[in-house]
Design an enzyme around this catalytic site. Structure first.
Site, PDB file in Angstrom:
ATOM      1  N   TRP A 194       7.475  -0.370   4.114  1.00 50.52           N
ATOM      2  CA  TRP A 194       8.013   0.267   2.897  1.00 50.52           C
ATOM      3  C   TRP A 194       9.460   0.705   3.096  1.00 50.52           C
ATOM      4  O   TRP A 194      10.169   0.954   2.129  1.00 50.52           O
ATOM      5  CB  TRP A 194       7.153   1.453   2.484  1.00 50.52           C
ATOM      6  CG  TRP A 194       7.414   2.734   3.233  1.00 50.52           C
ATOM      7  CD1 TRP A 194       7.077   2.997   4.519  1.00 50.52           C
ATOM      8  CD2 TRP A 194       8.068   3.907   2.740  1.00 50.52           C
ATOM      9  NE1 TRP A 194       7.474   4.266   4.860  1.00 50.52           N
ATOM     10  CE2 TRP A 194       8.085   4.856   3.785  1.00 50.52           C
ATOM     11  CE3 TRP A 194       8.636   4.267   1.508  1.00 50.52           C
ATOM     12  CZ2 TRP A 194       8.651   6.123   3.651  1.00 50.52           C
ATOM     13  CZ3 TRP A 194       9.207   5.539   1.386  1.00 50.52           C
ATOM     14  CH2 TRP A 194       9.212   6.443   2.446  1.00 50.52           C
ATOM     15  N   TYR A 205       9.042  15.258   1.359  1.00 48.49           N
ATOM     16  CA  TYR A 205       8.927  16.625   0.839  1.00 48.49           C
ATOM     17  C   TYR A 205       8.760  16.625  -0.671  1.00 48.49           C
ATOM     18  O   TYR A 205       8.201  17.560  -1.230  1.00 48.49           O
ATOM     19  CB  TYR A 205      10.119  17.475   1.284  1.00 48.49           C
ATOM     20  CG  TYR A 205      10.034  17.741   2.771  1.00 48.49           C
ATOM     21  CD1 TYR A 205       9.310  18.817   3.252  1.00 48.49           C
ATOM     22  CD2 TYR A 205      10.617  16.870   3.675  1.00 48.49           C
ATOM     23  CE1 TYR A 205       9.178  19.024   4.601  1.00 48.49           C
ATOM     24  CE2 TYR A 205      10.484  17.073   5.031  1.00 48.49           C
ATOM     25  CZ  TYR A 205       9.760  18.153   5.494  1.00 48.49           C
ATOM     26  OH  TYR A 205       9.611  18.347   6.827  1.00 48.49           O
ATOM     27  N   HIS A 236      13.380  11.043   4.319  1.00 48.86           N
ATOM     28  CA  HIS A 236      12.789  12.298   4.771  1.00 48.86           C
ATOM     29  C   HIS A 236      12.599  13.306   3.644  1.00 48.86           C
ATOM     30  O   HIS A 236      11.494  13.806   3.450  1.00 48.86           O
ATOM     31  CB  HIS A 236      13.483  12.906   5.984  1.00 48.86           C
ATOM     32  CG  HIS A 236      12.571  13.924   6.582  1.00 48.86           C
ATOM     33  ND1 HIS A 236      11.471  13.577   7.310  1.00 48.86           N
ATOM     34  CD2 HIS A 236      12.508  15.262   6.436  1.00 48.86           C
ATOM     35  CE1 HIS A 236      10.779  14.656   7.609  1.00 48.86           C
ATOM     36  NE2 HIS A 236      11.392  15.704   7.100  1.00 48.86           N
ATOM     37  N   HIS A 260       0.847  -1.198   0.000  1.00 50.35           N
ATOM     38  CA  HIS A 260       0.000   0.000   0.000  1.00 50.35           C
ATOM     39  C   HIS A 260       0.882   1.248   0.000  1.00 50.35           C
ATOM     40  O   HIS A 260       0.673   2.172  -0.793  1.00 50.35           O
ATOM     41  CB  HIS A 260      -0.935  -0.012   1.209  1.00 50.35           C
ATOM     42  CG  HIS A 260      -1.549   1.316   1.536  1.00 50.35           C
ATOM     43  ND1 HIS A 260      -2.553   1.885   0.772  1.00 50.35           N
ATOM     44  CD2 HIS A 260      -1.303   2.198   2.536  1.00 50.35           C
ATOM     45  CE1 HIS A 260      -2.892   3.054   1.303  1.00 50.35           C
ATOM     46  NE2 HIS A 260      -2.152   3.286   2.366  1.00 50.35           N
ATOM     47  N   LYS A 286       4.350  29.599   5.093  1.00 50.18           N
ATOM     48  CA  LYS A 286       3.460  29.227   3.992  1.00 50.18           C
ATOM     49  C   LYS A 286       1.994  29.253   4.434  1.00 50.18           C
ATOM     50  O   LYS A 286       1.138  29.807   3.741  1.00 50.18           O
ATOM     51  CB  LYS A 286       3.821  27.840   3.465  1.00 50.18           C
ATOM     52  CG  LYS A 286       5.061  27.864   2.620  1.00 50.18           C
ATOM     53  CD  LYS A 286       5.387  26.514   2.065  1.00 50.18           C
ATOM     54  CE  LYS A 286       6.383  26.635   0.948  1.00 50.18           C
ATOM     55  NZ  LYS A 286       5.813  27.222  -0.273  1.00 50.18           N
ATOM     56  N   ASP A 298       7.363  22.609 -25.224  1.00 47.21           N
ATOM     57  CA  ASP A 298       7.294  21.223 -24.735  1.00 47.21           C
ATOM     58  C   ASP A 298       8.320  21.090 -23.616  1.00 47.21           C
ATOM     59  O   ASP A 298       8.976  22.063 -23.250  1.00 47.21           O
ATOM     60  CB  ASP A 298       7.599  20.217 -25.867  1.00 47.21           C
ATOM     61  CG  ASP A 298       6.978  18.846 -25.587  1.00 47.21           C
ATOM     62  OD1 ASP A 298       7.165  18.328 -24.476  1.00 47.21           O
ATOM     63  OD2 ASP A 298       6.303  18.299 -26.479  1.00 47.21           O
ATOM     64  N   THR A 348       7.385  26.412   7.139  1.00 45.85           N
ATOM     65  CA  THR A 348       6.046  25.867   6.885  1.00 45.85           C
ATOM     66  C   THR A 348       4.985  26.823   7.422  1.00 45.85           C
ATOM     67  O   THR A 348       3.952  27.055   6.778  1.00 45.85           O
ATOM     68  CB  THR A 348       5.898  24.473   7.531  1.00 45.85           C
ATOM     69  OG1 THR A 348       7.056  23.705   7.220  1.00 45.85           O
ATOM     70  CG2 THR A 348       4.664  23.760   7.013  1.00 45.85           C
ATOM     71  N   GLU A 399      12.170  12.574   0.706  1.00 55.94           N
ATOM     72  CA  GLU A 399      11.141  11.957  -0.140  1.00 55.94           C
ATOM     73  C   GLU A 399       9.733  12.439   0.248  1.00 55.94           C
ATOM     74  O   GLU A 399       8.895  12.681  -0.613  1.00 55.94           O
ATOM     75  CB  GLU A 399      11.234  10.429  -0.035  1.00 55.94           C
ATOM     76  CG  GLU A 399      10.082   9.647  -0.635  1.00 55.94           C
ATOM     77  CD  GLU A 399       9.945   9.794  -2.134  1.00 55.94           C
ATOM     78  OE1 GLU A 399      10.940  10.127  -2.792  1.00 55.94           O
ATOM     79  OE2 GLU A 399       8.830   9.585  -2.641  1.00 55.94           O
ATOM     80  N   SER A 437      -0.747  27.055  -3.761  1.00 62.93           N
ATOM     81  CA  SER A 437      -0.406  28.460  -3.997  1.00 62.93           C
ATOM     82  C   SER A 437      -0.900  28.945  -5.351  1.00 62.93           C
ATOM     83  O   SER A 437      -0.975  30.147  -5.592  1.00 62.93           O
ATOM     84  CB  SER A 437       1.119  28.657  -3.932  1.00 62.93           C
ATOM     85  OG  SER A 437       1.616  28.181  -2.715  1.00 62.93           O
ATOM     86  N   ARG A 459       1.820   0.036  15.099  1.00 65.73           N
ATOM     87  CA  ARG A 459       1.459  -0.015  13.682  1.00 65.73           C
ATOM     88  C   ARG A 459       1.878  -1.362  13.100  1.00 65.73           C
ATOM     89  O   ARG A 459       2.604  -2.125  13.726  1.00 65.73           O
ATOM     90  CB  ARG A 459       2.105   1.147  12.919  1.00 65.73           C
ATOM     91  CG  ARG A 459       3.586   1.214  13.038  1.00 65.73           C
ATOM     92  CD  ARG A 459       4.157   2.508  12.495  1.00 65.73           C
ATOM     93  NE  ARG A 459       4.058   2.601  11.038  1.00 65.73           N
ATOM     94  CZ  ARG A 459       4.894   3.310  10.273  1.00 65.73           C
ATOM     95  NH1 ARG A 459       5.880   4.002  10.828  1.00 65.73           N
ATOM     96  NH2 ARG A 459       4.751   3.366   8.965  1.00 65.73           N
ATOM     97  N   SER A 518      13.537   6.306 -13.277  1.00 65.55           N
ATOM     98  CA  SER A 518      12.433   7.053 -13.874  1.00 65.55           C
ATOM     99  C   SER A 518      12.289   8.428 -13.217  1.00 65.55           C
ATOM    100  O   SER A 518      12.148   9.447 -13.895  1.00 65.55           O
ATOM    101  CB  SER A 518      11.145   6.235 -13.734  1.00 65.55           C
ATOM    102  OG  SER A 518      10.026   7.051 -13.911  1.00 65.55           O
ATOM    103  N   SER A 519      12.348   8.447 -11.874  1.00 68.75           N
ATOM    104  CA  SER A 519      12.211   9.726 -11.159  1.00 68.75           C
ATOM    105  C   SER A 519      13.344  10.683 -11.497  1.00 68.75           C
ATOM    106  O   SER A 519      13.120  11.876 -11.686  1.00 68.75           O
ATOM    107  CB  SER A 519      12.235   9.502  -9.649  1.00 68.75           C
ATOM    108  OG  SER A 519      11.074   8.880  -9.247  1.00 68.75           O
ATOM    109  N   HIS A 543      15.370  11.940  12.955  1.00 68.69           N
ATOM    110  CA  HIS A 543      14.206  12.028  13.843  1.00 68.69           C
ATOM    111  C   HIS A 543      13.253  10.843  13.622  1.00 68.69           C
ATOM    112  O   HIS A 543      12.334  10.654  14.397  1.00 68.69           O
ATOM    113  CB  HIS A 543      13.479  13.373  13.713  1.00 68.69           C
ATOM    114  CG  HIS A 543      12.830  13.622  12.393  1.00 68.69           C
ATOM    115  ND1 HIS A 543      12.724  14.879  11.846  1.00 68.69           N
ATOM    116  CD2 HIS A 543      12.247  12.802  11.499  1.00 68.69           C
ATOM    117  CE1 HIS A 543      12.107  14.807  10.684  1.00 68.69           C
ATOM    118  NE2 HIS A 543      11.803  13.558  10.458  1.00 68.69           N
ATOM    119  N   HIS A 544      13.504  10.063  12.563  1.00 73.80           N
ATOM    120  CA  HIS A 544      12.727   8.830  12.372  1.00 73.80           C
ATOM    121  C   HIS A 544      13.297   7.694  13.213  1.00 73.80           C
ATOM    122  O   HIS A 544      12.743   6.601  13.234  1.00 73.80           O
ATOM    123  CB  HIS A 544      12.763   8.414  10.900  1.00 73.80           C
ATOM    124  CG  HIS A 544      12.079   9.396   9.989  1.00 73.80           C
ATOM    125  ND1 HIS A 544      10.751   9.308   9.668  1.00 73.80           N
ATOM    126  CD2 HIS A 544      12.542  10.502   9.355  1.00 73.80           C
ATOM    127  CE1 HIS A 544      10.422  10.307   8.859  1.00 73.80           C
ATOM    128  NE2 HIS A 544      11.492  11.056   8.659  1.00 73.80           N
TER     129      HIS A 544
END
Lengths: 537, 32
Positions: free
Chosen positions: A145, A260, A256, A80, A334, A109, A331, A258, A271, A453, A172-173, A305-306
């Site tokens: 994941w 963002y 991390h 998932h 924003k 293009d 943040t 990622e 925006s 979890r 690809s990315s 921090h993870h």
């Protein structure tokens, strides 16, 4: 040289339309076609990943084992996440980038159209390979994941395939990111200076740099997993002198930023939409640009921090705690700016605006729980509980996914030339915004009460909130079928109302795409535009 | 330098950056 020019002239008339038939979609190098492919693929994967979420919520509806075995349940949580991150949210934003960036900066293009086609088809190959692991001996990866060793090394036949699929998705990315940077740097219309670009373009430029910096790191990490498993290395094996915590450091150095990658383009779309429906220029344009850059920079220096509970030195915990808290500042800038944009605006509440306002409110809640978790001693209680699940789903579902929905409603009339059915759009919004809170808010309580979890069964004291959460999940899942209906209906003609070039009142003051016909012709801005809208600044 | 050449040069530079980061990540891990 003149021969080449003459030959080009001979073929000139044939260059204006798409190829005929299905082959058009396979060989296309047109940014609009590739954008459509990305968006449709992401929508399909959204429902594949969503089905997995429904399986998870069905199993968790009540304590005990009901529908699936624990191994398959763990595969579902893992798949998932991977499908939603790499198959749905990221490709959806790349699709928006493909469609909108050239039209927003006045380019004909993307800079590297053939590579653009290749990035898309590599994505499809990568996701299909990943999905195929579900049918392999030993099942799909089931260790989460994050693919942490040593657990992930217990995966059956699927491991090398999953790793190769990560490589494909990474390539690809990176190719997509390179294309976006090259387009924005080299293809802007005359007069479109960097500080005149719409915020969506800015956020994608910064995101593309993030992608180029992090995807190789992830590729490196999973390659080391591969060699640990098959080539007798011991990068992450303590018995051979390695360290499994090293993997966590490398993974989160990727992981991390990622998150963002998924949230910065979200900010960009918000925006873009909010000023149009507030009928005001975006408040604090340059501070938005700098805040985006600041968030991107900070995202590289907060990864541990993870991992507060792995046993870091206290100085490390303090550093990562304070660095993480710093992210709240840009943040906050924003969120302040979006609110100030709406302040005293002549607001209307069409579906894209509703989703955007819900995003501002609900993303802020997800941000605040993030701030709670940044406090290292508190995180010892939250770590690996449903509180974390609640937090990141608030930042991804009512934030990224809501904004993707908003973007769909906002630009579908431009892409198709047809208006969507506003009543069904509003129904979709209200069902989604209520059910998403029924789905995720109780998970805060579950986490604080200690529910871990990634478990298929739980103690009976968690039963009530899990049942409520599952009910919210089923309503949310079912409501998304409305979005699917609207997309198909709008493509087929929608309300029958022919939309104007601007679609939304005075939208052309904000961005160049609204100066083009709806739907835009196959090739746009073959001659660069001369007037650059500056209302958004 | 025309736009097409600029595009290709940009791509080459960015691929080089990605490869350097990949190699750096692995070398760092090997030297642990």
């Amino acid at each position: 040289m003149s021969a080449v020019v003459a030959e080009h002239d001979d073929h000139h008339e044939h260059d204006h339309g798409p190829a005929k038939g299905l082959l058009r979609w396979v060989i296309t190098t047109n940014h609009k076609d590739i954008g459509t492919l990305y968006l449709l693929f992401a929508l399909a994967m959204f429902f594949v990943g969503g089905t997995m979420a429904m399986i998870i919520r069905a199993e968790l509806f009540e304590p005990g084992m009901q529908f699936v075995n624990p191994q398959f349940f763990n595969s579902m949580t893992t798949m998932h996440a991977l499908v939603m991150v790499f198959g749905a949210v990221m490709p959806a934003f790349v699709g928006l980038a493909n469609w909108m960036i050239p039209m927003m900066i006045g380019a004909p293009d993307m800079a590297l159209p053939r590579m653009n086609n290749m990035s898309f088809w590599l994505l499809v190959a990568g996701v299909l390979l990943l999905a195929s692991t579900l049918f392999m001996e030993g099942g799909a990866p089931a260790g989460g994941w994050t693919l942490y060793p040593p657990l992930v090394l217990q995966t059956g036949k699927a491991l090398p395939f999953a790793i190769f699929s990560v490589h494909l998705l990474g390539i690809s990315s990176i190719m997509g990111a390179i294309n976006i940077i090259a387009t924005i740097f080299n293809m802007r219309a005359p007069g479109m200076t960097l500080m005149k670009m719409p915020m969506f373009v800015w956020t994608w430029l910064i995101t593309a740099f993030l992608l180029i910096a992090i995807m190789p790191v992830f590729a490196g990490a999973v390659t080391m997993l591969l060699t640990d498993k098959f080539f007798h290395t011991s990068f992450f094996d303590a018995a051979g002198g390695g360290d499994p915590v090293l993997y966590q450091h490398i993974f989160w150095f990727f992981g991390h930023p990622e998150v963002y990658v998924m949230i910065l383009p979200t900010f960009g779309v918000a925006s873009t939409i909010i000023p149009v429906f507030a009928r005001k220029p975006l408040f604090g344009y340059s501070s938005m640009v700098y805040a985006t850059a600041a968030i991107a920079f900070l995202s590289f220096i907060v990864w541990a921090h993870h991992m507060f509970t792995v046993g870091m030195p206290i100085a490390g915990e303090l550093y990562f705690m304070y660095a993480t808290m710093l992210i709240a500042i840009p943040t906050g800038v924003k969120v302040f700016n979006w609110t100030a944009t709406m302040w005293k605006g002549a607001m209307t509440f069409e579906t894209p605006m509703l989703f955007s306002i819900a995003f501002v409110v609900l993303f802020t809640m997800g941000g605040f729980t993030g701030l709670m978790m940044s406090v290292a001693p508190s995180d010892f209680q939250y770590h690996d509980t449903y509180f974390i699940v609640a937090h990141f789903h608030y930042t991804l579902v009512p934030a990224s996914v809501f904004i993707l929905m908003a973007a769909g409603y906002f630009w579908l009339p431009k892409w198709t030339g047809h208006m969507y059915d506003e009543r069904i759009g509003q129904l979709h919004f209200w069902l989604s915004v209520v059910s998403v809170n029924i789905l995720f808010f109780p998970q805060h309580f579950l986490g604080l009460a200690g529910m871990p979890r990634r478990i298929p069964d739980y103690a009976v004291q968690f039963a009530d909130w899990n049942m409520i959460s599952s009910i919210g999940g089923f309503i949310f899942g079912a409501s998304q079928l409305l979005f699917l209906y609207i997309v198909i209906d709008t493509i087929k003609g929608g309300t029958g109302e022919k939309v104007t070039d601007e679609v939304w009142e005075d939208a052309a003051k904000h961005s160049l795409e609204w100066t083009l016909p709806s739907p835009p012709p196959y090739h746009t801005f073959t001659t660069p535009p001369t007037v650059i809208p500056t209302e958004h600044i | 330098m025309n736009t097409k050449q600029k595009n290709i040069l940009t791509a080459v530079v960015l691929v080089a950056v990605a490869v350097i980061i990949y190699v750096f990540a692995v070398i760092r891990a090997v030297s642990q």
